[in-house]
Design an enzyme around this catalytic site. Structure first.
Site, mmCIF file in Angstrom:
data_model
loop_
_atom_site.group_PDB
_atom_site.id
_atom_site.type_symbol
_atom_site.label_atom_id
_atom_site.label_comp_id
_atom_site.label_asym_id
_atom_site.label_seq_id
_atom_site.Cartn_x
_atom_site.Cartn_y
_atom_site.Cartn_z
ATOM 1 N N LYS A 1 40.132 0.757 16.669
ATOM 2 C CA LYS A 1 38.842 1.161 17.226
ATOM 3 C C LYS A 1 38.822 0.700 18.673
ATOM 4 O O LYS A 1 39.027 -0.485 18.955
ATOM 5 C CB LYS A 1 37.681 0.527 16.454
ATOM 6 N N SER B 1 34.307 9.523 6.710
ATOM 7 C CA SER B 1 33.910 8.263 6.088
ATOM 8 C C SER B 1 32.560 8.507 5.422
ATOM 9 O O SER B 1 31.603 8.889 6.091
ATOM 10 C CB SER B 1 33.803 7.185 7.166
ATOM 11 N N GLU C 1 41.021 -0.242 2.846
ATOM 12 C CA GLU C 1 40.710 -0.751 4.181
ATOM 13 C C GLU C 1 39.898 -2.046 4.102
ATOM 14 O O GLU C 1 38.868 -2.103 3.419
ATOM 15 C CB GLU C 1 39.916 0.322 4.952
ATOM 16 N N ASP D 1 40.976 -3.395 9.577
ATOM 17 C CA ASP D 1 39.988 -2.948 10.560
ATOM 18 C C ASP D 1 39.435 -4.209 11.229
ATOM 19 O O ASP D 1 39.945 -4.656 12.280
ATOM 20 C CB ASP D 1 38.905 -2.121 9.833
ATOM 21 N N LYS E 1 32.999 4.303 1.080
ATOM 22 C CA LYS E 1 32.650 2.897 1.188
ATOM 23 C C LYS E 1 32.513 2.320 -0.213
ATOM 24 O O LYS E 1 31.924 2.959 -1.100
ATOM 25 C CB LYS E 1 31.312 2.759 1.947
ATOM 26 N N LYS F 1 37.391 9.097 2.886
ATOM 27 C CA LYS F 1 37.222 7.642 2.762
ATOM 28 C C LYS F 1 35.834 7.387 2.199
ATOM 29 O O LYS F 1 34.852 7.983 2.660
ATOM 30 C CB LYS F 1 37.387 7.003 4.144
ATOM 31 N N GLY G 1 35.946 4.854 13.412
ATOM 32 C CA GLY G 1 34.707 5.299 14.048
ATOM 33 C C GLY G 1 33.607 4.268 13.896
ATOM 34 O O GLY G 1 33.674 3.386 13.034
ATOM 35 N N ASP H 1 36.950 1.721 1.670
ATOM 36 C CA ASP H 1 36.729 0.743 2.743
ATOM 37 C C ASP H 1 35.650 -0.232 2.272
ATOM 38 O O ASP H 1 34.510 0.169 2.024
ATOM 39 C CB ASP H 1 36.277 1.456 4.025
HETATM 40 O O1 OSB Z 1 34.305 0.124 8.782
HETATM 41 O O2 OSB Z 1 35.024 1.907 9.607
HETATM 42 C C1 OSB Z 1 34.089 1.153 9.400
HETATM 43 C C2 OSB Z 1 30.814 2.689 10.628
HETATM 44 C C3 OSB Z 1 30.200 1.594 11.189
HETATM 45 C C4 OSB Z 1 30.847 0.372 11.130
HETATM 46 C C5 OSB Z 1 32.089 0.261 10.516
HETATM 47 C C6 OSB Z 1 32.707 1.352 9.950
HETATM 48 C C7 OSB Z 1 32.037 2.588 9.991
HETATM 49 C C8 OSB Z 1 32.565 3.806 9.377
HETATM 50 C C9 OSB Z 1 32.038 5.118 9.882
HETATM 51 O O3 OSB Z 1 33.335 3.815 8.446
HETATM 52 C C10 OSB Z 1 33.033 5.860 10.678
HETATM 53 C C11 OSB Z 1 32.394 7.023 11.389
HETATM 54 O O4 OSB Z 1 32.240 8.060 10.760
HETATM 55 O O5 OSB Z 1 32.071 6.882 12.582
HETATM 56 MG MG MG Z 2 36.346 0.036 8.324
#
Ligand code: OSB
Ligand code: MG
Length: 367
Positions: A261, A134, A212, A237, A162, A160, A289, A187
């Site tokens: 999660k 991510s 996402e 999510d 953001k 992925k 994560g 995402d």
């Molecule tokens: O939306 O998946 C998410 C991190 C913090 C809060 C939400 C998200 C995330 C990540 C990071 O996308 C995932 C990771 O590498 O731990």
């Molecule tokens: Mg997410």
């Protein structure tokens, strides 16, 4: 198993580089570690809360409060299997990350007591799990492309990125231009509204593996409207906190994929129920994560061995997050973009007690 003591600790860990999403920018994490003691054996987990209520309403302060005053009194000294803990906490509504931290620590303790790997104890079937990364919002497209190249060279199987309103088409188009065949997804962490459905539909030209959580955290129905309008698979999510949410989402056609999660759903038992439902309904899942320390990451790895975790998760190497992780060995990823799941008892990763001690800024022992 009987839990006779619980130790809560807060540690602070600085990320190797800041992580930016549509809702926040994180440089340092305040991490809530839960150590469950049972007949001389310790199990460890992390309640995956943030300092601020921006991803979910829970924070490190609410989780500490809920565990100390409500969850711990419900389980302490009782003869309970780890698999029964979630249901024994059902009188407390919500606060899944607090529940998940306590419950996962109990699973680790129980696996160690039985001298079996946690992943086998949970019913996992795969000893090698596929990994993605991510990638946070970057200051420039050039920097984003460099980061993606680096992660692909490291072997990661899925990228992925953001996105947010006003920062979507440019990075996605640039990535597709540079990397035409990779498994790519975006995402948005809830940043768009129903009025953006035509705009989100236009992302079909980027051939995303999935999009996402584009819409509000509490709006399952709007995601249905989007999923009916677009061929891009929608992955949920923030919307999914329970088996009932997952069932409703699948039933109304709000998504084609679910990100599970551990913290958001309340621990391994809840995760497994959602996993089983999705498997029976033909919905693939993957492990999300929360920028976890190695202790939380080890639980994500164990969970990802369940059979329907068929898509690469946001479970990546320790060194992407931390200069030094708090577990031994650190989590490593193969050149094929997989993690080889250890066959050692419990989570298979040992907490580095001296380091944790040194990083602890607050501790409370509950009896
Ligand atoms: O939306 O998946 C998410 C991190 C913090 C809060 C939400 C998200 C995330 C990540 C990071 O996308 C995932 C990771 O590498 O731990
Ligand atoms: Mg997410």
């Amino acid at each position: 198993m009987k839990l006779d003591q619980l130790t809560l600790r807060e540690i602070r860990l600085r990320l190797v580089k800041p992580f930016e999403t549509s809702f926040d920018r994180t440089e340092e994490r305040r991490i809530l570690l839960v150590e469950a003691h049972s007949s001389g054996i310790s199990g460890w987990a992390e309640a995956t809360v943030d300092a601020d209520p921006f991803y979910s309403y829970e924070t490190i302060e609410t989780a500490w409060h809920i565990i100390r005053h409500f969850l711990w009194p419900m389980v302490k000294g009782r003869e309970l299997a780890a698999a029964d803990i979630l249901d024994s906490l059902s009188r407390v509504r919500g606060h899944n990350m607090a529940k998940g931290g306590l419950e996962a620590a109990a699973w680790d303790a129980e696996a160690r007591q039985k001298d079996v790997p946690l992943w086998r104890h949970l019913g996992g079937t795969r000893q090698e799990i596929p990994c993605g990364v991510s990638i946070g919002i970057k200051p420039s497209t050039a920097e984003l492309i460099d980061t993606v190249s680096e992660e692909l060279r490291a072997g990661y199987q899925r990228i992925k990125v953001k996105i947010k309103r006003g920062h979507d088409v440019v990075p996605l188009a640039a990535l597709r231009e540079s990397f035409s065949r990779i498994r790519l997804m975006g995402d948005a962490n809830c940043d768009y509204g129903r009025e953006d459905i035509p705009h989100l539909k236009s992302f079909e030209r980027f051939f995303l593996m999935m999009l996402e959580q584009p819409l509000a955290y509490d709006d399952l129905y709007a995601h249905r409207e989007l999923q009916q309008a677009t061929s891009t698979p929608i992955c949920l999510d923030e919307c999914i906190h329970s088996l009932a949410h997952a069932r409703a989402a699948i039933e109304i056609g709000a998504c084609k994929i679910i990100n599970i999660k551990l913290g958001r759903v309340g621990g391994h038992t809840a995760a497994r129920r959602i996993h089983d439902l999705c498997r029976d309904r033909g919905i693939p899942v993957w492990c999300g994560g929360m920028l976890e320390s190695g202790i939380g990451r080890a639980h994500n790895i164990a969970m990802s061995t369940l059979e329907n975790f068929t898509l690469p998760g946001d479970v990546s190497a320790s060194k992407r997050y931390w200069h030094e992780d708090i577990i031994d060995p650190p989590v490593e990823v193969t050149p094929q973009g997989t993690i080889l799941v250890p066959d050692r008892p419990g989570s298979g990763y040992e907490p580095k007690l001296e380091m944790i001690e040194r990083l602890t800024v607050r501790r409370e022992v509950l009896r």
